[in-house]
Design an enzyme around this catalytic site. Sequence first.
Site, PDB file in Angstrom:
ATOM      1  N   ASN A  19     -10.366   4.417   3.035  1.00  0.00           N
ATOM      2  CA  ASN A  19      -9.989   4.255   1.631  1.00  0.00           C
ATOM      3  C   ASN A  19     -11.054   3.516   0.816  1.00  0.00           C
ATOM      4  O   ASN A  19     -11.342   3.892  -0.323  1.00  0.00           O
ATOM      5  CB  ASN A  19      -8.655   3.508   1.524  1.00  0.00           C
ATOM      6  CG  ASN A  19      -8.148   3.457   0.098  1.00  0.00           C
ATOM      7  OD1 ASN A  19      -7.870   4.487  -0.504  1.00  0.00           O
ATOM      8  ND2 ASN A  19      -8.049   2.261  -0.460  1.00  0.00           N
ATOM      9  N   TRP A  35      -8.424   9.712  -8.090  1.00  0.00           N
ATOM     10  CA  TRP A  35      -9.574  10.170  -8.863  1.00  0.00           C
ATOM     11  C   TRP A  35      -9.507   9.721 -10.315  1.00  0.00           C
ATOM     12  O   TRP A  35     -10.533   9.372 -10.911  1.00  0.00           O
ATOM     13  CB  TRP A  35      -9.720  11.689  -8.747  1.00  0.00           C
ATOM     14  CG  TRP A  35     -10.435  12.029  -7.483  1.00  0.00           C
ATOM     15  CD1 TRP A  35      -9.902  12.439  -6.295  1.00  0.00           C
ATOM     16  CD2 TRP A  35     -11.844  11.927  -7.266  1.00  0.00           C
ATOM     17  NE1 TRP A  35     -10.892  12.599  -5.354  1.00  0.00           N
ATOM     18  CE2 TRP A  35     -12.091  12.300  -5.913  1.00  0.00           C
ATOM     19  CE3 TRP A  35     -12.924  11.569  -8.053  1.00  0.00           C
ATOM     20  CZ2 TRP A  35     -13.377  12.304  -5.363  1.00  0.00           C
ATOM     21  CZ3 TRP A  35     -14.202  11.584  -7.511  1.00  0.00           C
ATOM     22  CH2 TRP A  35     -14.412  11.951  -6.183  1.00  0.00           C
ATOM     23  N   TRP A  59     -14.468  14.126 -12.739  1.00  0.00           N
ATOM     24  CA  TRP A  59     -13.633  13.730 -11.605  1.00  0.00           C
ATOM     25  C   TRP A  59     -12.892  14.915 -10.994  1.00  0.00           C
ATOM     26  O   TRP A  59     -12.576  14.916  -9.803  1.00  0.00           O
ATOM     27  CB  TRP A  59     -12.642  12.647 -12.031  1.00  0.00           C
ATOM     28  CG  TRP A  59     -11.674  13.058 -13.120  1.00  0.00           C
ATOM     29  CD1 TRP A  59     -11.856  12.916 -14.462  1.00  0.00           C
ATOM     30  CD2 TRP A  59     -10.392  13.676 -12.952  1.00  0.00           C
ATOM     31  NE1 TRP A  59     -10.762  13.412 -15.147  1.00  0.00           N
ATOM     32  CE2 TRP A  59      -9.847  13.871 -14.242  1.00  0.00           C
ATOM     33  CE3 TRP A  59      -9.648  14.069 -11.844  1.00  0.00           C
ATOM     34  CZ2 TRP A  59      -8.595  14.464 -14.449  1.00  0.00           C
ATOM     35  CZ3 TRP A  59      -8.406  14.650 -12.047  1.00  0.00           C
ATOM     36  CH2 TRP A  59      -7.891  14.836 -13.337  1.00  0.00           C
ATOM     37  N   GLU A  67       0.825  -1.199   0.000  1.00  0.00           N
ATOM     38  CA  GLU A  67       0.000   0.000   0.000  1.00  0.00           C
ATOM     39  C   GLU A  67       0.865   1.257   0.000  1.00  0.00           C
ATOM     40  O   GLU A  67       0.538   2.252  -0.662  1.00  0.00           O
ATOM     41  CB  GLU A  67      -0.936  -0.004   1.203  1.00  0.00           C
ATOM     42  CG  GLU A  67      -2.030  -1.064   1.129  1.00  0.00           C
ATOM     43  CD  GLU A  67      -2.885  -0.918  -0.112  1.00  0.00           C
ATOM     44  OE1 GLU A  67      -3.390   0.196  -0.352  1.00  0.00           O
ATOM     45  OE2 GLU A  67      -3.052  -1.908  -0.846  1.00  0.00           O
ATOM     46  N   TRP A 117       1.848   2.162  -3.421  1.00  0.00           N
ATOM     47  CA  TRP A 117       0.918   2.977  -4.203  1.00  0.00           C
ATOM     48  C   TRP A 117       1.225   4.462  -4.027  1.00  0.00           C
ATOM     49  O   TRP A 117       1.085   5.258  -4.969  1.00  0.00           O
ATOM     50  CB  TRP A 117      -0.526   2.690  -3.795  1.00  0.00           C
ATOM     51  CG  TRP A 117      -1.102   1.476  -4.450  1.00  0.00           C
ATOM     52  CD1 TRP A 117      -1.200   0.221  -3.925  1.00  0.00           C
ATOM     53  CD2 TRP A 117      -1.655   1.400  -5.778  1.00  0.00           C
ATOM     54  NE1 TRP A 117      -1.782  -0.631  -4.836  1.00  0.00           N
ATOM     55  CE2 TRP A 117      -2.074   0.063  -5.981  1.00  0.00           C
ATOM     56  CE3 TRP A 117      -1.835   2.315  -6.800  1.00  0.00           C
ATOM     57  CZ2 TRP A 117      -2.657  -0.358  -7.169  1.00  0.00           C
ATOM     58  CZ3 TRP A 117      -2.430   1.900  -7.989  1.00  0.00           C
ATOM     59  CH2 TRP A 117      -2.829   0.578  -8.161  1.00  0.00           C
ATOM     60  N   TRP A 152     -19.328  14.236 -20.004  1.00  0.00           N
ATOM     61  CA  TRP A 152     -19.783  14.594 -18.664  1.00  0.00           C
ATOM     62  C   TRP A 152     -21.020  15.499 -18.746  1.00  0.00           C
ATOM     63  O   TRP A 152     -21.228  16.200 -19.747  1.00  0.00           O
ATOM     64  CB  TRP A 152     -18.693  15.347 -17.901  1.00  0.00           C
ATOM     65  CG  TRP A 152     -17.406  14.620 -17.740  1.00  0.00           C
ATOM     66  CD1 TRP A 152     -16.217  14.906 -18.358  1.00  0.00           C
ATOM     67  CD2 TRP A 152     -17.144  13.480 -16.899  1.00  0.00           C
ATOM     68  NE1 TRP A 152     -15.233  14.030 -17.961  1.00  0.00           N
ATOM     69  CE2 TRP A 152     -15.775  13.140 -17.060  1.00  0.00           C
ATOM     70  CE3 TRP A 152     -17.923  12.734 -16.021  1.00  0.00           C
ATOM     71  CZ2 TRP A 152     -15.178  12.084 -16.390  1.00  0.00           C
ATOM     72  CZ3 TRP A 152     -17.336  11.674 -15.350  1.00  0.00           C
ATOM     73  CH2 TRP A 152     -15.980  11.358 -15.537  1.00  0.00           C
TER      74      TRP A 152
END
Length: 500
Positions: free
Chosen positions: A365, A406, A383, A296, A299, A327
């Site tokens: 998360n 995002w 986003w 993790e 990331w 969008w």
Amino acid sequence: MASGPYYRSYVRQFPFLSVMSTALVWFRRDLRLTDNPALLAALQHHRHVIPVFIADFEAEAPWQPGGASRWWLHHSLAALQRNLASRGSGLVIRQGDSLPVLQQLLRDSGATAVYWNRLYEPALVARDKGIKTALKEQGVEAESFNSALWREPWELKTGGGDPYRVFTPFWRNLSSQLPPLTIDPAPERLPAPANPPASLPLEALDLLPGIPWDQGFYAHWQPGEAGAFRALERFVDQGLDGYHTRRDLPAASASSRLSPHLHFGEIGPQQVRAAIERASAGRAAIEGDAEHYLRELGWREFGHHLLFHFPHTPEQPMYARFAAFPWRAPRDYAADLQAWQRGRTGIPIVDAGMSQLWQSGWMHNRVRMIVASLLTKNLLIPWQEGARWFWDTLVDASLANNTLGWQWAAGCGADAAPYFRIFNPVLQSEKFDPEGAYIRQWVPKLAAVPADVIHAPWTAKPARLAQARLRLDHDYPLPVIELAASRDRALAAYQELKAG
């Protein structure tokens, strides 16, 4: 925390009679004394060290720190001031354009060197390069170091020499060449000059919000290096065992909650890694949990790697074809966006997450993924709107990680979720919060709703809700969107983009 086999003894390295110079240590988002390479270098080579912080937020435009980040920064700087004072030093605070402020500090102090730890946001990379060049041209020693990452973004490349776009091969490469675990403890004393430069009071930076929005933060966080150590100790003692399976349960205490401490550099990834490896050594039962947690943290490294190599991504999709995604227009989605921001979507797990964010400055998360999927896929809201809201309300708002998250949720970035992966928030809620404990905590109006209907109260018979003293569309809103129909709409929009 500053003891054990990973920590090496701190020894002053300069010849006492020959090195009489002064250095500035420019603190930014490395607000710690332990394992701080810029501070260590200054102490090794100079007689006097002057810690400095410059509030130069305009240099970060258009991503100046948001409200929650400013709250954290205020308290982290206060903690750093106390930490420095206990070692016979202090923090010189200034405000303005970094280069002329540094030049003035050099003149005021007679310092001959400036040391700092690197940042990786595109605007700051460019600024810092210019500062280093200008200072060196003036005969000032200017050196920067890595305190934030295991490996810097330019150090890892694919076999073809390109930056990575997929996490798994990135992590395979990174995990094979993690740096040695040698950590320098905080110095016991800091040699301050007799007459350090004048400093602004911390309050002059006006970092705290003008409304009492932040009152809930204090119950959840202790900014500063000591708070980071306590959070790490708590996680190692209470969260690491079973982390692999419990980390997705928002009502559990399995998250490390180290993200804001890491973002502000109150603790470094090497320190975290050392504690994790020390705790799991010889304990086969949690070795898998330790490996999963370190992945993790990988990331986080991946996010910085992407931001450095693809600097357009905070504003634009990584892949240009997604710029044409259909969008909804702002005038059409304004009400839905406001409902999402306020935790009034009528979908309990989403509203619980948005309430947790507003009240604590943080969100679990798994719930971040759920609320982001609803915004971008079901509501077809760009986003960037979600990224901006998170940026202003998260205490761990990192441009690298916020952008990665995002774009992943919207399906337009590196290692992104496939376009057809649209989280069903009800199913996610039932799976990861089966008894509704997380929902009850953050949406008190649903506290008495039975567990079998709390995830989708609009599907319950009115009599069951009446027993819980809940009136839909009065005490709690009806859903702003029909989930199945909005999923079909999103799939059609992504198929249209794919076909084009």
